[in-house]
Design a protein around this motif. Sequence first.
Motif, PDB file in Angstrom:
ATOM      1  N   GLU A   1      32.777  25.281  44.451  1.00 10.07           N
ATOM      2  CA  GLU A   1      32.067  25.578  43.208  1.00 10.07           C
ATOM      3  C   GLU A   1      33.058  25.647  42.057  1.00 10.07           C
ATOM      4  N   SER A   2      32.609  25.182  40.900  1.00  7.29           N
ATOM      5  CA  SER A   2      33.454  25.165  39.721  1.00  7.29           C
ATOM      6  C   SER A   2      32.707  25.753  38.535  1.00  7.29           C
ATOM      7  N   GLN A   3      33.411  26.514  37.725  1.00  9.60           N
ATOM      8  CA  GLN A   3      32.845  27.041  36.482  1.00  9.60           C
ATOM      9  C   GLN A   3      33.861  26.932  35.364  1.00  9.60           C
ATOM     10  N   THR A   4      33.345  26.674  34.158  1.00 10.59           N
ATOM     11  CA  THR A   4      34.188  26.581  32.973  1.00 10.59           C
ATOM     12  C   THR A   4      33.915  27.779  32.075  1.00 10.59           C
ATOM     13  N   PHE A   5      34.991  28.414  31.623  1.00 11.03           N
ATOM     14  CA  PHE A   5      34.870  29.606  30.787  1.00 11.03           C
ATOM     15  C   PHE A   5      35.502  29.319  29.424  1.00 11.03           C
ATOM     16  N   LYS A   6      34.801  29.704  28.368  1.00 10.52           N
ATOM     17  CA  LYS A   6      35.255  29.434  27.001  1.00 10.52           C
ATOM     18  C   LYS A   6      36.325  30.447  26.580  1.00 10.52           C
ATOM     19  N   THR A   7      37.387  30.482  27.323  1.00 14.78           N
ATOM     20  CA  THR A   7      38.506  31.371  27.042  1.00 14.78           C
ATOM     21  C   THR A   7      39.745  30.800  27.716  1.00 14.78           C
ATOM     22  N   THR A   8      40.914  31.130  27.187  1.00 15.81           N
ATOM     23  CA  THR A   8      42.169  30.703  27.810  1.00 15.81           C
ATOM     24  C   THR A   8      42.862  31.856  28.530  1.00 15.81           C
TER      25      THR A   8
END
Length: 338
Positions: free
Chosen positions: A40-47
């Motif tokens: 599973e993969s998720q993208t988060f709007k943070t570094t």
Amino acid sequence: MLSKLFELLYHKVYVNIVVERSQTIVYVQECSTEGLVVSESQTFKTTTINAKMKEFINSFTSESPFYYISVLDTSESQGALPTCISRDMSKFFDLEFSKHMCYKKNWAYYSSKVDLNRLERSYPEIGIDFIFSPFVLLANFFKDKIDSSLAIFLLVEDNYLSLAVFNNSELLYSHHINMEHNNESDVLMMENQNDEVDLELDTSINLEEIDVHDDVELTDDFGDIEDLDSIGEIDEFAEEEIEEEIEEEVTATIEEEATGFNEDYQRYSLIQSSINRFYKDEKYKSEFVQDIYIADAIGVSGDLKRYLEEEMFLNVFVRHLDLCSELVQLTKAELNEI
């Protein structure tokens, strides 16, 4: 013996973190002794790590004691050296403030101690098991070509370029480039190109020539004169609104095309400058190179390939690379060596 028994009872969890310019991708693989169970993969709007990212990672790591968290090194002060002999390394780079490791006793890769410590402190809630160099990733990804050819090998990330020249597995040269911190002449050149693109598009589009009246439907029954005035106001408002929407769409298109064009040209310029350095700097064992293999992790346009072919006369070969999947492979390979 006991550890082998526990490995049969629990799945292994591989957590892989890739930080891009304005977001972070977290990719997780859960494996049993028989193979892949779930990914599973998720993208988060943070570094940096936040509550949602931590919750996502913990949902997997809390189920097994056998979990491994890997990140790709984003340190600006990193690179690779064409030797693994300590006394020779100083000819290429001062490693006093860096950590280095050898790759198969053929060459070495290094990174700033300060940057590595900062990276480790960025994930205190979850910890980090492995920090992988982009040059190691590049060497593994193009192993079939590096072992048997003389060529330039390039990893293209969202904000970085990692360039290396190999001759039959011997590293001749490397350069890690942060695209946001390139020299001022490149930035000025890009700004001038932006101005030219804006000027060209501004002169080719005249919003006053666009007829918006056909889009406004009027009824035959106007009623009294006040209603007529109201309709006139609505008509003027509709015209202004449509013009604003068109301007916004045109501006968005200009910015998107200019950004893509500029970044590919910027990449080409940085690659060209780096290769020129390889040819001119006497400390490198320079060889004339005709081929370049690109590991494309972001989906660059065909412009970069065209620039390299037409301006540098290189034979260009592009392969798509999934950074997260490659980190999994590096982690598994590392664990097999322990």
